[in-house]
Structures are given as C-alpha cells and as structure tokens.
Design an enzyme around this catalytic site. Structure first.
Site, PDB file in Angstrom:
ATOM      1  N   ASP A 147     -38.612  67.623  63.357  1.00  0.00           N
ATOM      2  CA  ASP A 147     -39.071  66.282  63.671  1.00  0.00           C
ATOM      3  C   ASP A 147     -39.932  66.392  64.935  1.00  0.00           C
ATOM      4  O   ASP A 147     -41.101  66.753  64.855  1.00  0.00           O
ATOM      5  CB  ASP A 147     -37.805  65.430  63.867  1.00  0.00           C
ATOM      6  CG  ASP A 147     -38.077  63.956  63.994  1.00  0.00           C
ATOM      7  OD1 ASP A 147     -39.020  63.470  63.372  1.00  0.00           O
ATOM      8  OD2 ASP A 147     -37.323  63.269  64.710  1.00  0.00           O
ATOM      9  N   LYS A 154     -41.654  66.869  59.381  1.00  0.00           N
ATOM     10  CA  LYS A 154     -42.364  65.602  59.655  1.00  0.00           C
ATOM     11  C   LYS A 154     -43.397  65.897  60.735  1.00  0.00           C
ATOM     12  O   LYS A 154     -43.163  65.627  61.914  1.00  0.00           O
ATOM     13  CB  LYS A 154     -41.389  64.572  60.219  1.00  0.00           C
ATOM     14  CG  LYS A 154     -40.535  63.846  59.233  1.00  0.00           C
ATOM     15  CD  LYS A 154     -39.762  62.762  60.007  1.00  0.00           C
ATOM     16  CE  LYS A 154     -38.559  62.295  59.262  1.00  0.00           C
ATOM     17  NZ  LYS A 154     -37.694  61.454  60.107  1.00  0.00           N
ATOM     18  N   VAL A 172     -34.896  60.006  56.310  1.00  0.00           N
ATOM     19  CA  VAL A 172     -34.390  60.492  55.027  1.00  0.00           C
ATOM     20  C   VAL A 172     -32.977  61.053  55.164  1.00  0.00           C
ATOM     21  O   VAL A 172     -32.577  61.496  56.235  1.00  0.00           O
ATOM     22  CB  VAL A 172     -35.321  61.564  54.418  1.00  0.00           C
ATOM     23  CG1 VAL A 172     -36.653  60.958  54.028  1.00  0.00           C
ATOM     24  CG2 VAL A 172     -35.526  62.746  55.368  1.00  0.00           C
TER      25      VAL A 172
HETATM   26  P1  IMP Z   1     -36.084  67.425  66.653  1.00  0.00           P
HETATM   27  O1  IMP Z   1     -37.058  68.235  65.848  1.00  0.00           O
HETATM   28  O2  IMP Z   1     -35.648  68.063  67.931  1.00  0.00           O
HETATM   29  O3  IMP Z   1     -36.614  66.037  66.909  1.00  0.00           O
HETATM   30  O4  IMP Z   1     -34.728  67.193  65.871  1.00  0.00           O
HETATM   31  C1  IMP Z   1     -34.545  67.531  64.548  1.00  0.00           C
HETATM   32  C2  IMP Z   1     -33.177  67.043  64.132  1.00  0.00           C
HETATM   33  O5  IMP Z   1     -33.177  65.613  64.070  1.00  0.00           O
HETATM   34  C3  IMP Z   1     -32.834  67.516  62.736  1.00  0.00           C
HETATM   35  O6  IMP Z   1     -32.157  68.744  62.740  1.00  0.00           O
HETATM   36  C4  IMP Z   1     -32.001  66.371  62.209  1.00  0.00           C
HETATM   37  O7  IMP Z   1     -30.646  66.586  62.558  1.00  0.00           O
HETATM   38  C5  IMP Z   1     -32.494  65.157  62.925  1.00  0.00           C
HETATM   39  N1  IMP Z   1     -33.431  64.368  62.085  1.00  0.00           N
HETATM   40  C6  IMP Z   1     -34.752  64.196  62.272  1.00  0.00           C
HETATM   41  N2  IMP Z   1     -35.299  63.408  61.330  1.00  0.00           N
HETATM   42  C7  IMP Z   1     -34.283  63.069  60.496  1.00  0.00           C
HETATM   43  C8  IMP Z   1     -34.219  62.267  59.294  1.00  0.00           C
HETATM   44  O8  IMP Z   1     -35.194  61.700  58.775  1.00  0.00           O
HETATM   45  N3  IMP Z   1     -32.980  62.164  58.740  1.00  0.00           N
HETATM   46  C9  IMP Z   1     -31.869  62.762  59.242  1.00  0.00           C
HETATM   47  N4  IMP Z   1     -31.892  63.523  60.356  1.00  0.00           N
HETATM   48  C10 IMP Z   1     -33.092  63.665  60.984  1.00  0.00           C
END
Ligand code: IMP
Ligand code: MG
Length: 182
Positions: free
Chosen positions: A104, A132, A154
C-alpha cells in the site's frame, strides 16, 4: 452469519488468483533454478498466498514467518515497525523471498526489508499478490507482483478488515455498510 454477504463486488476471482499464482511460481522457480529459497511470509495476511505459491514452486524451499505491526493507528502507517514475531533462524547467506499480501504505502515493507538486509542474506526479493501503486509513499522495488489494484479497501485471500474475511477464497471489495455501522 454468512461471510459473502459483506462483499460489494468480487475484484479478483478464485480462478484468476490460482492462474496468477501458477504464473508467478513458474517465474520464481526459473529465477531460482540453481538455489534453495527461504520463503519468509509476513503474517497474517501473506499466509493464503504464500502456501498456494509454495506448493507450486519446483525448487527446494525452507519456510519461516515474521509478524510485524506498525506503530500508530492502522489508517496512518508510520513506517516504524515493531517485530511481534521474529524469524526462527538466521538468514545470513540464504536466498530470501519475502511474501506479502498487499503493498500500500510501502512503508512497512521498506522497514522490514532494511531489517532483513542488515542480517546479510545472499539475496532478498519481494513478492506480493496485490499492489496499490497509487497509494505509495516511498519507493519499493517489488520483484514479483500478482495484480495492481485501484485504491479500494479489499478483503479476502488473507486480507482482513478487523481480523475478519481473511478466509474468503477471492479478493473482494467490502461493503461500506460494514465499516459505517461500527
Ligand atoms: P503499507 O504498505 O505499509 O501501507 O501497509 C501494507 C499493509 O496494510 C498490508 O500488509 C495490509 O495489512 C494493510 N492493507 C493495506 N491495504 C489494505 C486493504 O485494502 N485491505 C486490507 N489490508 C490492507
Ligand atoms: Mg498485512
């Protein structure tokens, strides 16, 4: 209770997931053809994807797990990560493949990557089933990506909302009413 009720729309079907996992496994098996791979799965979200992927790999695999949580609220990833469960064994000299459910902001992954690189693996690659890219706050080099998805929340295939819906066999968009009622 019936889990499928909470889903607005199926974004990626079970068949599409299986086909993509097969494709990724073929590519990874070819890339690592002369090595053993240590598959490090990030708990809990990466589990469904990881077990499906590993069963399709044709190279020898060792497995380990890591669980990290981000400081601060879940909606505001700080990028500073606490290790809740560390790997069982050292990774020095090993070919590590880190398996994630979704990238994300990229902050969590970058932090985990730094921790693992400091332990001097022979190599470190990253594999995620979902990405994403529009939400990225920091650059991350991802070696294997399943699907790029739009900026929607999602669930399913390992991904949760409030620890639920991880067991859905597809990736779906959650109904707004599920979080608006809480
Ligand atoms: P980031 O890349 O540090 O923002 O965090 C990624 C984490 O956020 C993932 O491992 C998921 O646990 C959580 N996450 C991000 N987007 C989603 C989503 O659409 N659904 C469920 N969990 C999400
Ligand atoms: Mg996660």
């Amino acid at each position: 209770m019936y889990i499928h009720e909470d889903i607005e729309k199926v974004l990626i079907s079970e068949d599409e997931l299986a086909a993509k996992v097969g494709e990724l496994a073929e590519k990874i098996s070819a890339d690592y053809k002369d090595c053993e791979v240590l598959v490090v799965t990030l708990l809990k979200g990466g589990v469904m994807f990881s077990v499906d992927l590993m069963r399709k790999l044709t190279v020898p695999v060792e497995i380990d797990f890591m669980n990290v949580s981000s400081y601060g609220s879940s909606s505001k990833t700080s990028g500073v990560v606490k290790i809740d469960k560390d790997l069982d064994k050292p990774i020095a000299g090993k070919h590590v493949l880190l398996v994630e459910d979704i990238i994300d902001s990229g902050l969590t992954l970058n932090y985990v990557k730094e921790i693992l690189l400091s332990r001097e693996p022979a190599s470190l690659k990253i594999c995620t089933i979902l990405d994403k890219p529009s939400r990225r706050k920091t650059h991350v080099d991802v070696d294997y990506t399943g699907f790029e998805i739009p900026d929607e929340f999602v669930v399913g295939y390992g991904l949760d909302y409030a620890q639920k819906h991880r067991n859905l066999p597809y990736v779906g968009i959650l109904k707004r009413s599920v979080y608006e009622n809480e």
